[in-house]
Design an enzyme around this catalytic site. Sequence first.
Site, PDB file in Angstrom:
ATOM      1  N   TYR A  25       0.925  -1.022   0.019  1.00  0.00           N
ATOM      2  CA  TYR A  25       0.087   0.071   0.101  1.00  0.00           C
ATOM      3  C   TYR A  25       0.628   1.287   0.042  1.00  0.00           C
ATOM      4  CZ  TYR A  25      -3.107   3.487   1.631  1.00  0.00           C
ATOM      5  OH  TYR A  25      -3.758   4.840   1.702  1.00  0.00           O
ATOM      6  N   TYR A 130      -9.064  16.154   3.600  1.00  0.00           N
ATOM      7  CA  TYR A 130     -10.017  15.491   2.149  1.00  0.00           C
ATOM      8  C   TYR A 130     -11.289  16.041   2.420  1.00  0.00           C
ATOM      9  CZ  TYR A 130      -6.129  12.144   0.562  1.00  0.00           C
ATOM     10  OH  TYR A 130      -5.160  11.449   0.049  1.00  0.00           O
ATOM     11  N   THR A 156      -6.132  18.771  -0.050  1.00  0.00           N
ATOM     12  CA  THR A 156      -5.650  17.834  -1.166  1.00  0.00           C
ATOM     13  C   THR A 156      -6.737  17.652  -2.434  1.00  0.00           C
ATOM     14  OG1 THR A 156      -4.409  16.399   0.331  1.00  0.00           O
ATOM     15  CG2 THR A 156      -4.910  15.324  -1.923  1.00  0.00           C
ATOM     16  N   LYS A 252      -2.869  21.326  -2.036  1.00  0.00           N
ATOM     17  CA  LYS A 252      -1.868  20.154  -2.627  1.00  0.00           C
ATOM     18  C   LYS A 252      -2.408  19.336  -3.835  1.00  0.00           C
ATOM     19  CE  LYS A 252       0.266  16.026  -0.393  1.00  0.00           C
ATOM     20  NZ  LYS A 252      -0.347  14.897  -1.036  1.00  0.00           N
ATOM     21  N   HIS A 276       0.710  13.183  -6.052  1.00  0.00           N
ATOM     22  CA  HIS A 276       0.376  12.052  -4.937  1.00  0.00           C
ATOM     23  C   HIS A 276       1.500  10.899  -4.973  1.00  0.00           C
ATOM     24  CE1 HIS A 276      -3.220  12.161  -2.505  1.00  0.00           C
ATOM     25  NE2 HIS A 276      -2.849  10.948  -2.128  1.00  0.00           N
ATOM     26  N   ARG A 279       0.402   8.016  -7.434  1.00  0.00           N
ATOM     27  CA  ARG A 279      -0.649   7.324  -6.984  1.00  0.00           C
ATOM     28  C   ARG A 279      -2.011   7.633  -7.548  1.00  0.00           C
ATOM     29  NH1 ARG A 279       1.061   4.643  -1.982  1.00  0.00           N
ATOM     30  NH2 ARG A 279      -0.858   4.653  -1.096  1.00  0.00           N
TER      31      ARG A 279
HETATM   32  C1  LIG Z   1       0.705   5.403   2.082  1.00  0.00           C
HETATM   33  C2  LIG Z   1       0.649   6.634   1.453  1.00  0.00           C
HETATM   34  C3  LIG Z   1      -0.578   7.506   1.856  1.00  0.00           C
HETATM   35  C4  LIG Z   1      -0.943   8.737   1.573  1.00  0.00           C
HETATM   36  N1  LIG Z   1      -1.721   9.470   2.055  1.00  0.00           N
HETATM   37  C5  LIG Z   1      -2.248  10.539   1.793  1.00  0.00           C
HETATM   38  C6  LIG Z   1      -3.293  11.381   2.488  1.00  0.00           C
HETATM   39  O1  LIG Z   1      -3.799  10.831   3.264  1.00  0.00           O
HETATM   40  N2  LIG Z   1      -3.381  12.431   2.184  1.00  0.00           N
HETATM   41  C7  LIG Z   1      -2.544  13.026   1.211  1.00  0.00           C
HETATM   42  O2  LIG Z   1      -2.849  14.486   0.886  1.00  0.00           O
HETATM   43  N3  LIG Z   1      -1.706  12.710   0.578  1.00  0.00           N
HETATM   44  C8  LIG Z   1      -1.250  11.284   0.564  1.00  0.00           C
HETATM   45  N4  LIG Z   1      -0.163  10.715   0.321  1.00  0.00           N
HETATM   46  C9  LIG Z   1       0.508  11.276  -0.867  1.00  0.00           C
HETATM   47  C10 LIG Z   1       1.705  12.254  -0.102  1.00  0.00           C
HETATM   48  O3  LIG Z   1       1.407  13.212   0.775  1.00  0.00           O
HETATM   49  C11 LIG Z   1       2.766  12.627  -1.190  1.00  0.00           C
HETATM   50  O4  LIG Z   1       2.043  13.417  -1.998  1.00  0.00           O
HETATM   51  C12 LIG Z   1       3.247  11.453  -1.528  1.00  0.00           C
HETATM   52  O5  LIG Z   1       3.714  10.353  -0.792  1.00  0.00           O
HETATM   53  C13 LIG Z   1       4.557  11.914  -2.247  1.00  0.00           C
HETATM   54  O6  LIG Z   1       5.320  11.068  -2.993  1.00  0.00           O
HETATM   55  P1  LIG Z   1       6.481  10.215  -2.269  1.00  0.00           P
HETATM   56  O7  LIG Z   1       6.151   9.178  -1.577  1.00  0.00           O
HETATM   57  O8  LIG Z   1       7.146   9.485  -3.634  1.00  0.00           O
HETATM   58  O9  LIG Z   1       7.494  11.221  -1.898  1.00  0.00           O
HETATM   59  C14 LIG Z   1       0.145   9.374   0.680  1.00  0.00           C
HETATM   60  C15 LIG Z   1       1.013   8.791   0.036  1.00  0.00           C
HETATM   61  C16 LIG Z   1       1.268   7.345   0.395  1.00  0.00           C
HETATM   62  C17 LIG Z   1       2.634   6.799   0.039  1.00  0.00           C
END
Ligand SMILES: Cc1cc2nc3c(=O)[nH]c(=O)nc-3n(C[C@H](O)[C@H](O)[C@H](O)COP(=O)(O)O)c2cc1C
Length: 382
Positions: A25, A130, A156, A252, A276, A279
């Site tokens: 995940y 969110y 976000t 964001k 993100h 993702r």
């Molecule tokens: C496991 C996971 C959970 C995340 N959950 C959130 C979240 O709850 N809210 C959000 O704005 N971004 C979330 N993100 C995105 C991160 O804030 C960020 O944009 C991203 O991890 C950056 O990329 P990197 O992991 O390659 O540094 C999540 C990323 C990951 C890997």
Amino acid sequence: MAELVNISDLRSAAKRRLPKIFFDYIDGAAFSETTANRNTDDFAKWELVQRVLRVAELPELRTTYLGSEKPLPFMLGPVGFLGLYRGNGEILTAQAAKSKRIPMCLSTFSISSIGRLQKEVGGDLHFQLYMDRDKSFVEKLLQSAIDANIDELYLTVDTSITSVREKDVRNGFRAVKRLNAPLMFSMMQRPAWCLDMFRSGAPSVEAVEQYPEFGKGALEQASNLSGRLDSSLTWDDVEWLRMNWKGRLIIKGILSPEDAVIAQEKGADAIVVSNHGGRQLDYASSTISVLPAIRDAVGPEFDVLIDSGFRRGSDIAIALALGASGILLGRAYAFGLAAGGQAGVEKVIDILSNELQITLKLMGVASVNELQTLGLDCLANR
Ligand SMILES: Cc1cc2nc3c(=O)[nH]c(=O)nc-3n(C[C@H](O)[C@H](O)[C@H](O)COP(=O)(O)O)c2cc1C
């Protein structure tokens, strides 16, 4: 943790400690994972210019973004469900951030609430929102951030629909609402993780505990929370939020200069250039490749933060030279947390600080501020 030399080592350590379903995940990304790979690969399109015999001292890493001076140009961005990777994961992360005096942004999707973090840890805490379909629930979240004296709110905006992360589909992560046999089996493979979670008690999303419609237990609450994301979110909602949030508002998930300018016009105080972590929109650009155009579009004074793919101090140096005001870490510190709790997150911060300092020293740059001023003069494009 002496043998853990870089972020990749911490990723491997996290993989050894976490049940596969959680490691995948964190590590996984949308569809073919092309954008996630671009995020990390595109730093290599830049060369750092080596200058010698210019600076005697160790480079100064302090810099100012989001209205105050910070000891480092990077901070801990919002990562959901830290408390599932390590018992009390949000608390441990906040303690690490506080000990290094850098900000931590807590995700809406967290086991511990923002109120608890403020009460039990404190430090420079920020909150990520969110947008839920139910505005009255959003108002409650905002009130809990206000009650916790939070100044920085990140909205976000790149999750209007949740993309497909194929590893999660294969692992059944999306569908799971409570413990089932495959999940139990996956957990049993990782006894140290099980023991830690057992000791810290059954996780539950504190912010929604009092609302029965979210269900019981972290898995069901997580699934319901993500199912309630407002897919009809538009700039009108940003205007609504701007009216209802008196503190700093940070948007964001910006990846185009046009959207960066709109965010500015709608009254945002800052943006995070983000995809993100690859993702969401697969085949989108890497963040580092769009940063220069975004900086150009919003002008020199506006705070432009960036995340996605940062694993090295040199990555941070490149982003600062291309106009970033600050960098948000994501997976890098989530791996650190899973691997070593608070000490693991501190290790990540130390590794990146050290790498950044060495990089600046060898570039003959005296400080982060000088690097930002020199900009393209200290980079070459491959
Ligand atoms: C496991 C996971 C959970 C995340 N959950 C959130 C979240 O709850 N809210 C959000 O704005 N971004 C979330 N993100 C995105 C991160 O804030 C960020 O944009 C991203 O991890 C950056 O990329 P990197 O992991 O390659 O540094 C999540 C990323 C990951 C890997």
